[in-house]
Design a protein around this motif. Sequence first.
Motif, PDB file in Angstrom:
ATOM      1  N   UNK A 157     -20.506  -6.218 -23.668  1.00 42.05           N
ATOM      2  CA  UNK A 157     -21.063  -7.357 -22.960  1.00 42.05           C
ATOM      3  C   UNK A 157     -19.991  -8.177 -22.266  1.00 42.05           C
ATOM      4  N   UNK A 158     -18.787  -8.219 -22.830  1.00 43.54           N
ATOM      5  CA  UNK A 158     -17.746  -9.045 -22.253  1.00 43.54           C
ATOM      6  C   UNK A 158     -16.743  -8.269 -21.420  1.00 43.54           C
ATOM      7  N   UNK A 159     -17.031  -7.017 -21.083  1.00 48.74           N
ATOM      8  CA  UNK A 159     -16.060  -6.210 -20.336  1.00 48.74           C
ATOM      9  C   UNK A 159     -15.817  -6.832 -18.961  1.00 48.74           C
ATOM     10  N   UNK A 160     -14.545  -7.070 -18.610  1.00 46.70           N
ATOM     11  CA  UNK A 160     -14.274  -7.704 -17.317  1.00 46.70           C
ATOM     12  C   UNK A 160     -14.504  -6.756 -16.148  1.00 46.70           C
ATOM     13  N   UNK A 161     -14.958  -7.319 -15.047  1.00 46.47           N
ATOM     14  CA  UNK A 161     -15.115  -6.550 -13.823  1.00 46.47           C
ATOM     15  C   UNK A 161     -13.856  -6.685 -12.993  1.00 46.47           C
ATOM     16  N   UNK A 162     -13.688  -5.799 -12.025  1.00 47.86           N
ATOM     17  CA  UNK A 162     -12.515  -5.837 -11.158  1.00 47.86           C
ATOM     18  C   UNK A 162     -12.886  -6.452  -9.815  1.00 47.86           C
ATOM     19  N   UNK A 163     -12.064  -7.387  -9.346  1.00 45.89           N
ATOM     20  CA  UNK A 163     -12.306  -8.006  -8.046  1.00 45.89           C
ATOM     21  C   UNK A 163     -12.110  -6.979  -6.931  1.00 45.89           C
ATOM     22  N   UNK A 164     -12.791  -7.170  -5.794  1.00 45.60           N
ATOM     23  CA  UNK A 164     -12.636  -6.225  -4.672  1.00 45.60           C
ATOM     24  C   UNK A 164     -11.192  -6.188  -4.182  1.00 45.60           C
ATOM     25  N   UNK A 165     -10.773  -5.033  -3.686  1.00 41.61           N
ATOM     26  CA  UNK A 165      -9.407  -4.872  -3.182  1.00 41.61           C
ATOM     27  C   UNK A 165      -9.161  -5.801  -1.998  1.00 41.61           C
ATOM     28  N   UNK A 166      -7.922  -6.277  -1.875  1.00 41.05           N
ATOM     29  CA  UNK A 166      -7.508  -7.120  -0.759  1.00 41.05           C
ATOM     30  C   UNK A 166      -6.655  -6.265   0.172  1.00 41.05           C
ATOM     31  N   UNK A 167      -6.994  -6.233   1.454  1.00 43.82           N
ATOM     32  CA  UNK A 167      -6.290  -5.383   2.403  1.00 43.82           C
ATOM     33  C   UNK A 167      -5.510  -6.225   3.403  1.00 43.82           C
ATOM     34  N   UNK A 222      -1.677  -1.564  -7.466  1.00 45.53           N
ATOM     35  CA  UNK A 222      -2.757  -1.902  -8.393  1.00 45.53           C
ATOM     36  C   UNK A 222      -2.586  -3.288  -9.015  1.00 45.53           C
ATOM     37  N   UNK A 223      -3.678  -4.061  -8.986  1.00 43.06           N
ATOM     38  CA  UNK A 223      -3.792  -5.349  -9.681  1.00 43.06           C
ATOM     39  C   UNK A 223      -2.719  -6.355  -9.275  1.00 43.06           C
ATOM     40  N   UNK A 224      -2.354  -6.351  -7.988  1.00 41.50           N
ATOM     41  CA  UNK A 224      -1.383  -7.328  -7.491  1.00 41.50           C
ATOM     42  C   UNK A 224      -2.061  -8.435  -6.685  1.00 41.50           C
ATOM     43  N   UNK A 225      -3.392  -8.484  -6.749  1.00 40.20           N
ATOM     44  CA  UNK A 225      -4.118  -9.527  -6.041  1.00 40.20           C
ATOM     45  C   UNK A 225      -4.291 -10.769  -6.892  1.00 40.20           C
ATOM     46  N   UNK A 226      -5.056 -11.731  -6.374  1.00 41.81           N
ATOM     47  CA  UNK A 226      -5.315 -12.965  -7.104  1.00 41.81           C
ATOM     48  C   UNK A 226      -6.066 -12.699  -8.399  1.00 41.81           C
ATOM     49  N   UNK A 227      -5.770 -13.511  -9.408  1.00 41.55           N
ATOM     50  CA  UNK A 227      -6.495 -13.419 -10.677  1.00 41.55           C
ATOM     51  C   UNK A 227      -7.618 -14.445 -10.702  1.00 41.55           C
ATOM     52  N   UNK A 234      -7.488  -7.979  -8.489  1.00 42.68           N
ATOM     53  CA  UNK A 234      -7.785  -6.980  -7.459  1.00 42.68           C
ATOM     54  C   UNK A 234      -6.530  -6.204  -7.082  1.00 42.68           C
ATOM     55  N   UNK A 235      -6.749  -5.010  -6.508  1.00 43.90           N
ATOM     56  CA  UNK A 235      -5.643  -4.231  -5.956  1.00 43.90           C
ATOM     57  C   UNK A 235      -5.251  -4.829  -4.606  1.00 43.90           C
ATOM     58  N   UNK A 236      -3.972  -4.724  -4.286  1.00 44.64           N
ATOM     59  CA  UNK A 236      -3.477  -5.141  -2.974  1.00 44.64           C
ATOM     60  C   UNK A 236      -3.178  -3.881  -2.175  1.00 44.64           C
ATOM     61  N   UNK A 237      -3.810  -3.766  -1.007  1.00 46.29           N
ATOM     62  CA  UNK A 237      -3.694  -2.558  -0.195  1.00 46.29           C
ATOM     63  C   UNK A 237      -3.090  -2.909   1.167  1.00 46.29           C
ATOM     64  N   UNK A 238      -1.983  -2.253   1.508  1.00 46.94           N
ATOM     65  CA  UNK A 238      -1.383  -2.397   2.832  1.00 46.94           C
ATOM     66  C   UNK A 238      -1.821  -1.227   3.709  1.00 46.94           C
ATOM     67  N   UNK A 239      -2.224  -1.532   4.936  1.00 44.75           N
ATOM     68  CA  UNK A 239      -2.694  -0.504   5.876  1.00 44.75           C
ATOM     69  C   UNK A 239      -1.717  -0.444   7.052  1.00 44.75           C
ATOM     70  N   UNK A 240      -1.157   0.746   7.268  1.00 47.54           N
ATOM     71  CA  UNK A 240      -0.156   0.939   8.320  1.00 47.54           C
ATOM     72  C   UNK A 240      -0.777   0.743   9.706  1.00 47.54           C
ATOM     73  N   UNK A 241      -0.112  -0.056  10.528  1.00 47.57           N
ATOM     74  CA  UNK A 241      -0.466  -0.156  11.947  1.00 47.57           C
ATOM     75  C   UNK A 241       0.802   0.131  12.753  1.00 47.57           C
ATOM     76  N   UNK A 242       0.655   0.753  13.909  1.00 45.44           N
ATOM     77  CA  UNK A 242       1.798   1.197  14.711  1.00 45.44           C
ATOM     78  C   UNK A 242       1.999   0.276  15.906  1.00 45.44           C
ATOM     79  N   UNK A 243       3.178  -0.323  15.988  1.00 47.68           N
ATOM     80  CA  UNK A 243       3.478  -1.179  17.129  1.00 47.68           C
ATOM     81  C   UNK A 243       3.675  -0.318  18.384  1.00 47.68           C
TER      82      UNK A 243
END
Length: 346
Positions: A157-167, A222-227, A234-243
């Motif tokens: 009943x008390x199992x914590x959920x994971x926040x959505x990933x931050x990109x 993994x798990x480097x987002x806000x608590x 949440x997981x912190x996800x970096x997405x490559x963009x090309x200049x």
Amino acid sequence: MGVDYYKILQVDRNAKEDDLKKAYRKLAMKWHPDKNPNNKKDAESKFKQISEAYDVLCDPQRRAIYDQYGEERLKGQVPPPGSYASTSDGGGPTSFRFNPRSADDIFSEFFGFSSPFGGMGDMGGASRSAGSSFSRGMFGDDIFASFRSATSEGASAGAPRKSPAIERTLHCSLEDLYKGTAKKMKISRDAYDANGRPSTMEEILTIEIKPGWKKGTKITFPEKGNEQRGFIPSDLVFIIDEKPHSIFKRDGNDLIVTQKLSLVEALTGYTAQLTTLDGRSLVIPINSIISPTYEEVVKGEGMPIPKEPSKKGNLRIKFNIKFPARLTSEQKTGIKRLLTSPGGSS
């Protein structure tokens, strides 16, 4: 703004966390469908609205986005810049999407057997012991039996959920993606100290960029987002963009470059000279007649292939031929004579 969450909870826009809890507790108990058997459909709609409003306003990140952009934008893709954390490269805004949780889940978490909000007076204390007089007597046994069965499927009943990933977007030069590099990013995130007090944590992350990576490649921390209380960070996800590059254009694993030359060079021979992305000088003599659609292909001088970095795509040289603006009568006669001679027509 669309839906007015403050109006739904009957609180003002400066309401503190305790005010939100009190408002939700009062309205959720009043409008729970099991409390309104003769008006269940309307109560269920009202109960969902109350739950969604509380779920947004009790979270500082979601509340900030809602206050600035409204409910439509909160459920879309574009948040305010810096809604997650500042980074040293000045990348684009965080990608964020709020998916409303089940009203029953929110209610269960608030009144449940392991409430993440701590004590809430007599009611909160009673709710923490399974089978207490409060949990048996509020609406009868059925509602809490349903909560127990729902939360027991695969988790307690008390199992914590994971926040959505931050990109976040990570801008990389073509040189970075050709050679590979390591980028250091300073992040600042919400956390809790050993005593459970809110704090801000700063950390430097090292992001390894591999040779040949393409736009859209994702790097996950993994798990480097806000608590948030009651949630796994949440997981912190970096997405490559090309200049954009001033000389080269990328096409998959190939590199394309366009060279300017005169009509005389196109007809009589041309030597292409360029500097590669890793600083080498290339000299490529071209003895063929260069037409406007001609393309010189240099094998193995393109981008590294990510799965086999020792191999590379091709360099494709295109040409922009500059034709003379005008010709004198003598030049026209001379060109006609050359091009219609046996050597010129061959």
